[in-house]
Design a protein around this motif. Structure first.
Motif, PDB file in Angstrom:
ATOM      1  N   ILE A 110      91.143  59.205  95.361  1.00  0.00           N
ATOM      2  CA  ILE A 110      90.786  58.178  94.355  1.00  0.00           C
ATOM      3  C   ILE A 110      89.269  58.086  94.256  1.00  0.00           C
ATOM      4  CG2 ILE A 110      90.829  55.682  93.874  1.00  0.00           C
ATOM      5  CD1 ILE A 110      93.518  55.524  95.264  1.00  0.00           C
ATOM      6  N   LYS A 111      88.789  57.910  93.010  1.00  0.00           N
ATOM      7  CA  LYS A 111      87.343  57.737  92.827  1.00  0.00           C
ATOM      8  C   LYS A 111      87.031  56.296  92.431  1.00  0.00           C
ATOM      9  CE  LYS A 111      86.793  62.400  91.305  1.00  0.00           C
ATOM     10  NZ  LYS A 111      88.238  62.496  91.063  1.00  0.00           N
ATOM     11  N   ALA A 112      86.032  55.726  93.104  1.00  0.00           N
ATOM     12  CA  ALA A 112      85.641  54.347  92.798  1.00  0.00           C
ATOM     13  C   ALA A 112      84.194  54.320  92.340  1.00  0.00           C
ATOM     14  CB  ALA A 112      85.818  53.479  94.038  1.00  0.00           C
ATOM     15  N   GLY A 113      83.859  53.351  91.513  1.00  0.00           N
ATOM     16  CA  GLY A 113      82.471  53.223  91.048  1.00  0.00           C
ATOM     17  C   GLY A 113      82.056  51.764  91.004  1.00  0.00           C
ATOM     18  N   ILE A 114      80.759  51.546  90.995  1.00  0.00           N
ATOM     19  CA  ILE A 114      80.263  50.161  90.933  1.00  0.00           C
ATOM     20  C   ILE A 114      79.319  50.016  89.747  1.00  0.00           C
ATOM     21  CG2 ILE A 114      78.507  50.743  92.708  1.00  0.00           C
ATOM     22  CD1 ILE A 114      78.752  47.720  93.543  1.00  0.00           C
ATOM     23  N   ILE A 115      79.467  48.915  89.032  1.00  0.00           N
ATOM     24  CA  ILE A 115      78.636  48.675  87.854  1.00  0.00           C
ATOM     25  C   ILE A 115      78.037  47.283  87.954  1.00  0.00           C
ATOM     26  CG2 ILE A 115      78.744  48.327  85.357  1.00  0.00           C
ATOM     27  CD1 ILE A 115      80.575  50.606  85.170  1.00  0.00           C
ATOM     28  N   THR A 116      76.759  47.212  88.272  1.00  0.00           N
ATOM     29  CA  THR A 116      76.115  45.899  88.336  1.00  0.00           C
ATOM     30  C   THR A 116      74.770  45.987  87.632  1.00  0.00           C
ATOM     31  OG1 THR A 116      75.062  46.439  90.431  1.00  0.00           O
ATOM     32  CG2 THR A 116      77.155  45.292  90.574  1.00  0.00           C
ATOM     33  N   GLY A 117      74.241  44.832  87.268  1.00  0.00           N
ATOM     34  CA  GLY A 117      72.946  44.805  86.601  1.00  0.00           C
ATOM     35  C   GLY A 117      71.886  45.354  87.548  1.00  0.00           C
ATOM     36  N   GLY A 118      70.811  45.876  86.972  1.00  0.00           N
ATOM     37  CA  GLY A 118      69.707  46.344  87.812  1.00  0.00           C
ATOM     38  C   GLY A 118      69.844  47.807  88.208  1.00  0.00           C
ATOM     39  N   ASP A 119      71.050  48.374  88.105  1.00  0.00           N
ATOM     40  CA  ASP A 119      71.210  49.792  88.446  1.00  0.00           C
ATOM     41  C   ASP A 119      71.108  50.643  87.179  1.00  0.00           C
ATOM     42  OD1 ASP A 119      71.472  49.191  91.097  1.00  0.00           O
ATOM     43  OD2 ASP A 119      73.667  49.098  91.042  1.00  0.00           O
ATOM     44  N   ASP A 120      71.003  51.953  87.389  1.00  0.00           N
ATOM     45  CA  ASP A 120      70.768  52.870  86.261  1.00  0.00           C
ATOM     46  C   ASP A 120      71.921  52.843  85.241  1.00  0.00           C
ATOM     47  OD1 ASP A 120      68.934  55.731  85.948  1.00  0.00           O
ATOM     48  OD2 ASP A 120      70.751  55.438  84.739  1.00  0.00           O
ATOM     49  N   PHE A 121      71.558  52.483  83.993  1.00  0.00           N
ATOM     50  CA  PHE A 121      72.524  52.328  82.920  1.00  0.00           C
ATOM     51  C   PHE A 121      73.221  53.654  82.596  1.00  0.00           C
ATOM     52  CE2 PHE A 121      73.790  51.085  78.569  1.00  0.00           C
ATOM     53  CZ  PHE A 121      74.149  49.774  78.782  1.00  0.00           C
ATOM     54  N   ARG A 122      72.380  54.744  82.572  1.00  0.00           N
ATOM     55  CA  ARG A 122      72.940  56.052  82.183  1.00  0.00           C
ATOM     56  C   ARG A 122      73.944  56.585  83.212  1.00  0.00           C
ATOM     57  NH1 ARG A 122      69.100  60.253  80.878  1.00  0.00           N
ATOM     58  NH2 ARG A 122      67.588  58.627  81.233  1.00  0.00           N
ATOM     59  N   LEU A 123      73.595  56.380  84.473  1.00  0.00           N
ATOM     60  CA  LEU A 123      74.523  56.821  85.538  1.00  0.00           C
ATOM     61  C   LEU A 123      75.860  56.086  85.403  1.00  0.00           C
ATOM     62  CD1 LEU A 123      72.370  57.012  88.812  1.00  0.00           C
ATOM     63  CD2 LEU A 123      73.399  58.890  87.516  1.00  0.00           C
ATOM     64  N   GLN A 124      75.750  54.792  85.058  1.00  0.00           N
ATOM     65  CA  GLN A 124      76.971  53.985  84.921  1.00  0.00           C
ATOM     66  C   GLN A 124      77.801  54.460  83.723  1.00  0.00           C
ATOM     67  OE1 GLN A 124      75.535  49.936  84.805  1.00  0.00           O
ATOM     68  NE2 GLN A 124      75.255  49.868  87.030  1.00  0.00           N
ATOM     69  N   GLN A 125      77.095  54.793  82.626  1.00  0.00           N
ATOM     70  CA  GLN A 125      77.812  55.318  81.449  1.00  0.00           C
ATOM     71  C   GLN A 125      78.576  56.599  81.816  1.00  0.00           C
ATOM     72  OE1 GLN A 125      74.433  55.698  78.814  1.00  0.00           O
ATOM     73  NE2 GLN A 125      75.212  54.058  77.516  1.00  0.00           N
ATOM     74  N   ASN A 126      77.879  57.474  82.539  1.00  0.00           N
ATOM     75  CA  ASN A 126      78.506  58.751  82.924  1.00  0.00           C
ATOM     76  C   ASN A 126      79.700  58.528  83.837  1.00  0.00           C
ATOM     77  OD1 ASN A 126      76.713  60.152  81.435  1.00  0.00           O
ATOM     78  ND2 ASN A 126      75.308  60.581  83.142  1.00  0.00           N
ATOM     79  N   MET A 127      79.518  57.595  84.751  1.00  0.00           N
ATOM     80  CA  MET A 127      80.608  57.318  85.692  1.00  0.00           C
ATOM     81  C   MET A 127      81.854  56.838  84.918  1.00  0.00           C
ATOM     82  SD  MET A 127      81.870  54.431  87.566  1.00  0.00           S
ATOM     83  CE  MET A 127      80.555  53.321  87.994  1.00  0.00           C
ATOM     84  N   LEU A 128      81.644  55.972  83.928  1.00  0.00           N
ATOM     85  CA  LEU A 128      82.790  55.488  83.148  1.00  0.00           C
ATOM     86  C   LEU A 128      83.408  56.599  82.315  1.00  0.00           C
ATOM     87  CD1 LEU A 128      81.439  51.993  82.054  1.00  0.00           C
ATOM     88  CD2 LEU A 128      83.464  52.409  83.441  1.00  0.00           C
ATOM     89  N   ARG A 129      82.556  57.496  81.796  1.00  0.00           N
ATOM     90  CA  ARG A 129      83.070  58.605  80.972  1.00  0.00           C
ATOM     91  C   ARG A 129      83.927  59.561  81.794  1.00  0.00           C
ATOM     92  NH1 ARG A 129      77.810  58.901  78.190  1.00  0.00           N
ATOM     93  NH2 ARG A 129      78.084  57.747  76.238  1.00  0.00           N
ATOM     94  N   ARG A 130      83.629  59.614  83.102  1.00  0.00           N
ATOM     95  CA  ARG A 130      84.412  60.515  83.973  1.00  0.00           C
ATOM     96  C   ARG A 130      85.765  59.903  84.350  1.00  0.00           C
ATOM     97  NH1 ARG A 130      79.545  61.261  86.699  1.00  0.00           N
ATOM     98  NH2 ARG A 130      80.279  59.919  88.366  1.00  0.00           N
ATOM     99  N   ASN A 131      86.110  58.786  83.733  1.00  0.00           N
ATOM    100  CA  ASN A 131      87.381  58.109  84.015  1.00  0.00           C
ATOM    101  C   ASN A 131      87.574  57.761  85.484  1.00  0.00           C
ATOM    102  OD1 ASN A 131      88.048  58.200  81.346  1.00  0.00           O
ATOM    103  ND2 ASN A 131      89.224  60.096  81.531  1.00  0.00           N
ATOM    104  N   THR A 132      86.530  57.207  86.071  1.00  0.00           N
ATOM    105  CA  THR A 132      86.632  56.738  87.457  1.00  0.00           C
ATOM    106  C   THR A 132      87.784  55.731  87.511  1.00  0.00           C
ATOM    107  OG1 THR A 132      84.284  57.021  87.635  1.00  0.00           O
ATOM    108  CG2 THR A 132      85.297  55.603  89.285  1.00  0.00           C
TER     109      THR A 132
END
Ligand code: AMP
Length: 449
Positions: A110-132
């Motif tokens: 299983i892959k997990a990701g974290i999305i919070t303010g202050g972190d890199d927006f682009r990395l978060q976009q990519n993580m969501l696109r990878r269907n985490t």
């Protein structure tokens, strides 16, 4: 962390969790599920929506992570998008959840990701696109990403709100509701809060949970933001009526909601309260929908200041400015109690709730206090002090000691038969009279006083 010694301790393996999760649990050194894990994991595994009160330190994180991860492992899907979303009020909490999630998924893919303010927006976009599969987030950043149409929650299987009371305190109520609206309607939702008697938590539960189970483990008094809860003991319904009128005439409130256990009692209160020049409305299931809507409208607009209602009629009632809730009758159980008092309280002010309790209701009330892990404040109204002051002797549970001996069993049995026979007759009559039956028949019994 100690499991509840009064419960038969369950082991993690008896919770039927997937093997890779059990290995991770062992590696973490968790020997036995904590009380919140024992009570929340089985219904969560059955895909029930849950409203859970548990404080930080109770093991609540694993209580929602383990059934969620079990679900992700055992039900495979090829649909795109995030499968489980966990919303937390702060970055720090999101990070803690993420850390525990990583520990629990160590032996899975299983892959997990974290999305919070202050972190890199682009990395978060990519993580969501990878269907985490599992995403842990604070509401603000998720909303920003939603603005870019990136997160896809249309196939979301599980939504978890952790520390919902804090999320409401921090003003995230609207954000959470907006995010929830973009989520798959068929999802399972788990709502965790330190306390169930917090303003807004029950209203939020009404909006986002479906047919939910309540797991009440801890409801702390965390100061002014909670609803203040009081008890006034009363001699009988007549005394209660006087107390009610006094409270409605002397307390400060914008709108008050008075709960009764029966339609008949609700109707009975209307006349005497109007006699006190109070602007009173009544809401119950025997009224047709048009009348109910009209009554709600008058209450919303403030034309009616006091609404007397039965439980079912008030479910889902979300009207601004209700800051006083009076239980004329003690509700039948703790769940009804929290639904009633959940109608009061606002972000910027205190809600007050008062239960009028006569001797026959004492044990019911103390059961509700135990259910909520709270002790309510006892209050007397000087001008209206009655003879009943509460039981002379109390058991350790808070219930009245020795009350059973005072009631003659034969008399009670004869009374029950009389009520049953009368109700049998009435059921037929009432069915014919009402196309919309509302409350259970038992309320007619409780009417007897
Ligand atoms: P939480 O209430 O989720 O913040 O958890 C508080 C702490 O308890 C965390 O450090 C967890 O790792 C730990 N914990 C959770 N479940 C158990 C358990 N069953 N046995 C021992 N410790 C636990």
């Amino acid at each position: 962390m100690q499991p509840n010694p009064t419960d038969t301790p369950l082991s993690f393996s008896s919770l039927s969790l997937a093997e890779p999760l059990l290995i991770a649990v062992r590696k973490l050194g968790f020997e036995q599920p904590t009380p919140v894990q024992q009570q929340a994991i089985p219904p969560a595994l059955e895909h029930k929506d849950l409203l859970v009160s548990a404080e930080t330190g109770s093991g609540k994180t694993a209580a929602f992570l383990l059934p969620t991860l079990h679900h992700l492992l055992t039900l495979s899907t090829r649909k795109p998008g995030t499968r489980a979303l966990i919303l937390a009020p702060t970055r720090e909490l999101a990070q803690q959840i993420f850390k525990q999630c990583q520990q629990l998924i160590e032996f899975t893919d299983i892959k997990a990701g974290i999305i919070t303010g202050g972190d890199d927006f682009r990395l978060q976009q990519n993580m969501l696109r990878r269907n985490t599969e599992i995403v842990i987030a604070t509401p603000g950043r998720i909303l920003e990403l939603m603005g870019q149409e990136i997160p896809n929650f249309t196939n979301l299987e599980i939504l978890i709100l952790d520390e919902a009371d804090r999320m409401l305190d921090m003003g995230f109520s609207e954000d959470v509701l907006t995010i929830t609206k973009s989520c798959n309607e068929q999802r399972q939702t788990l709502l965790f809060s330190a306390t169930l008697t917090h303003f807004g938590v029950i209203k939020m539960a009404d909006k986002i949970l479906q047919d939910h189970k309540v797991v009440a483990l801890n409801t702390l008094h965390d100061g002014h933001r909670n609803i203040e809860q009081q008890i006034i003991v009363a001699d009988d319904n007549n005394h209660k009526q006087k107390l009610l009128a006094w409270l409605l005439l002397n307390e400060t409130y914008d709108k008050a909601l008075v709960f009764t256990n029966s339609r008949i009692q609700a109707d009975l209160l209307r006349g005497p309260l109007r006699g006190q020049k109070l602007r009173v409305g009544v809401l119950h299931g025997e009224m047709d929908q048009k009348d109910r809507n009209r009554m709600m409208q008058l209450f919303r607009e403030g034309e009616v200041k006091v609404m007397v209602a039965t439980d079912l009629a008030a479910r889902g009632l979300d009207i601004k400015g209700i800051n006083l809730v009076i239980n004329f009758d003690v509700p039948r159980n703790g769940i009804n109690y929290i639904h009633r008092i959940g109608r009061t309280g606002r972000v910027d002010e205190l809600g007050l709730t008062i239960a009028l309790v006569k001797s026959t209701e004492w044990n019911l009330m103390s059961g509700i206090e135990r259910f909520l892990k709270q002790k309510f404040k006892h209050r007397t109204i000087k001008e209206l002090e009655g003879k009943y002051k509460g039981p002379k002797k109390l058991k350790a549970s808070g219930k009245a000691a020795g009350i059973k001996n005072k009631i003659e069993p034969k008399k009670v049995a004869a009374e029950k038969i009389k009520i049953r026979d009368r109700d049998k007759k009435n059921i037929g009559k009432r069915r014919a009279a009402s196309a919309q039956p509302d409350l259970p028949q038992t309320e007619q019994q409780e009417q007897k006083d």
